[in-house]
Write a protein that holds these residues in place. Structure first.
Motif, PDB file in Angstrom:
ATOM      1  N   LEU A 189       0.828  -1.206   0.000  1.00  0.00           N
ATOM      2  CA  LEU A 189       0.000   0.000   0.000  1.00  0.00           C
ATOM      3  C   LEU A 189       0.863   1.257   0.000  1.00  0.00           C
ATOM      4  CD1 LEU A 189      -2.769  -0.952   2.603  1.00  0.00           C
ATOM      5  CD2 LEU A 189      -2.914  -1.035   0.105  1.00  0.00           C
ATOM      6  N   VAL A 190       0.516   2.196  -0.877  1.00  0.00           N
ATOM      7  CA  VAL A 190       1.149   3.524  -0.872  1.00  0.00           C
ATOM      8  C   VAL A 190       0.033   4.536  -0.657  1.00  0.00           C
ATOM      9  CG1 VAL A 190       3.152   2.926  -2.256  1.00  0.00           C
ATOM     10  CG2 VAL A 190       1.050   3.608  -3.405  1.00  0.00           C
ATOM     11  N   PHE A 191       0.286   5.503   0.209  1.00  0.00           N
ATOM     12  CA  PHE A 191      -0.769   6.405   0.648  1.00  0.00           C
ATOM     13  C   PHE A 191      -0.651   7.799   0.025  1.00  0.00           C
ATOM     14  CE2 PHE A 191      -2.332   3.371   3.495  1.00  0.00           C
ATOM     15  CZ  PHE A 191      -1.286   2.794   4.193  1.00  0.00           C
ATOM     16  N   GLY A 192      -1.720   8.207  -0.621  1.00  0.00           N
ATOM     17  CA  GLY A 192      -1.806   9.577  -1.107  1.00  0.00           C
ATOM     18  C   GLY A 192      -2.306  10.480   0.010  1.00  0.00           C
ATOM     19  N   GLU A 193      -1.949  11.734  -0.030  1.00  0.00           N
ATOM     20  CA  GLU A 193      -2.413  12.681   0.983  1.00  0.00           C
ATOM     21  C   GLU A 193      -3.937  12.749   1.008  1.00  0.00           C
ATOM     22  OE1 GLU A 193      -2.019  15.600   4.009  1.00  0.00           O
ATOM     23  OE2 GLU A 193      -0.653  14.091   3.181  1.00  0.00           O
ATOM     24  N   ASN A 194      -4.528  12.534  -0.149  1.00  0.00           N
ATOM     25  CA  ASN A 194      -5.991  12.491  -0.282  1.00  0.00           C
ATOM     26  C   ASN A 194      -6.320  11.554  -1.434  1.00  0.00           C
ATOM     27  OD1 ASN A 194      -5.818  14.194  -2.757  1.00  0.00           O
ATOM     28  ND2 ASN A 194      -5.207  15.766  -1.282  1.00  0.00           N
ATOM     29  N   ILE A 195      -7.600  11.353  -1.691  1.00  0.00           N
ATOM     30  CA  ILE A 195      -7.986  10.387  -2.733  1.00  0.00           C
ATOM     31  C   ILE A 195      -7.595  10.855  -4.136  1.00  0.00           C
ATOM     32  CG2 ILE A 195     -10.341  11.259  -3.112  1.00  0.00           C
ATOM     33  CD1 ILE A 195      -9.176   7.554  -2.938  1.00  0.00           C
ATOM     34  N   SER A 196      -7.529  12.146  -4.328  1.00  0.00           N
ATOM     35  CA  SER A 196      -7.114  12.671  -5.629  1.00  0.00           C
ATOM     36  C   SER A 196      -5.648  12.362  -5.901  1.00  0.00           C
ATOM     37  CB  SER A 196      -7.360  14.183  -5.679  1.00  0.00           C
ATOM     38  OG  SER A 196      -7.001  14.710  -6.937  1.00  0.00           O
ATOM     39  N   GLN A 197      -4.806  12.500  -4.883  1.00  0.00           N
ATOM     40  CA  GLN A 197      -3.387  12.184  -5.061  1.00  0.00           C
ATOM     41  C   GLN A 197      -3.181  10.684  -5.251  1.00  0.00           C
ATOM     42  OE1 GLN A 197      -0.313  12.542  -1.824  1.00  0.00           O
ATOM     43  NE2 GLN A 197       0.489  14.149  -3.157  1.00  0.00           N
TER      44      GLN A 197
END
Length: 287
Positions: A189-197
């Motif tokens: 898993l890699v996490f974006g700051e928000n769903i758009s990222q």
């Protein structure tokens, strides 16, 4: 040949009596003409502006809604997109927003409990949906393989929003646990700051696949990819709510815009981007 009468000595007096009234009259006319010119300028300067903090799953849908509303009103709408949790913290610290569109109902409820919300302004406007998405040029096709796509050997990174402050990230982790896959793939898993990222990670090739918002993958920029709707029973419904902040300087305009968002025309735009109506959950909606 005798010269004609000498008119020159009388000309200055004649000009005085002719020009003076003309000058005075002209100034009055010019002054009157200047008044209408100033009115549009003042009207433009006094145009109402609404500053809106919005969850990034609304990037495409709310941009469309705002553009449509601006055409039919004297309101300028300034949109700032980000994670709901970050906006929650900013609003607690007096960020100058008029309206907050959250990707869940918990953050608006907590702000309401803290006394930061205009009374009776909170309401639910849509239900968000999770999808598993891969680019069009990918050999992965979640539309055919569903969750099994995540177990393909070619998958090294799976993009999701950060569950610490993004409702879509929390829902993604919940869905992975419900499917029994979380322990198998959590290291990828890699996490974006928000769903758009998170969506940008997949679109740019920095992740092979992602658990994203249907409202983003329904936009033209993502429409050519492979998309699979994650079963609703595998995660808590993303009931999304908005509020008007008590500190707003344009409360009436804010309430009017939110009434527009609840209108049939606006709800049709939200549905076009993959949102469901709050009523689709089939139980009383929290206010």
């Amino acid at each position: 040949m005798p010269e004609g009468p000498q008119l020159t000595p009388h000309l200055p007096n004649l000009l005085k009596t002719t020009i003076a009234p003309f000058r005075s009259s002209s100034l009055r006319i010019l002054s009157a003409l200047c008044v209408p010119v100033a009115i549009p300028f003042l009207s433009s300067a006094q145009q109402t502006q609404l500053n809106i903090a919005a969850a990034s799953d609304l990037k495409f849908a709310l941009t469309d809604l705002a553009a449509t509303y601006e055409k039919q009103s004297n309101v300028k709408i300034n949109l700032t997109f980000g994670s709901s949790g970050n906006f929650f913290a900013q609003i607690q610290n007096s960020a100058p927003f008029d309206i907050f569109f959250s990707a869940d109902s918990d953050y608006p409820r907590k702000l309401n409990e803290a006394g930061l919300v205009l009374p009776n302004s909170a309401d639910s406007y849509a239900v968000g949906r999770l999808v598993l998405w891969s680019p069009a040029n990918s050999k992965l096709n979640p539309q055919k393989s569903g969750w099994q796509s995540l177990l393909d050997p070619s998958v090294q990174k799976i993009a999701v929003a950060n569950p610490d402050h993004a409702p879509y990230g929390r829902a993604a982790v919940e869905a992975l646990k419900s499917s029994g896959l979380y322990e198998k793939i959590k290291s990828k898993l890699v996490f974006g700051e928000n769903i758009s990222q998170a969506a940008q990670f997949v679109q740019s090739g920095n992740a092979e696949i992602g658990i994203l918002a249907a409202s983003i993958t329904s936009s033209p920029a993502f429409a050519s990819g492979h998309s699979w709707k994650i079963p609703q029973e595998q995660y808590t419904p993303l009931l999304q709510s908005f509020i008007v902040l008590k500190t707003s300087a344009n409360k009436d305009a804010a309430v009017a815009f939110l009434a527009y968002v609840k209108s049939p025309a606006a709800q049709a735009i939200l549905e076009k981007y993959g949102f469901a109506k709050p009523e689709s959950l089939g139980h009383p909606i929290p206010r």
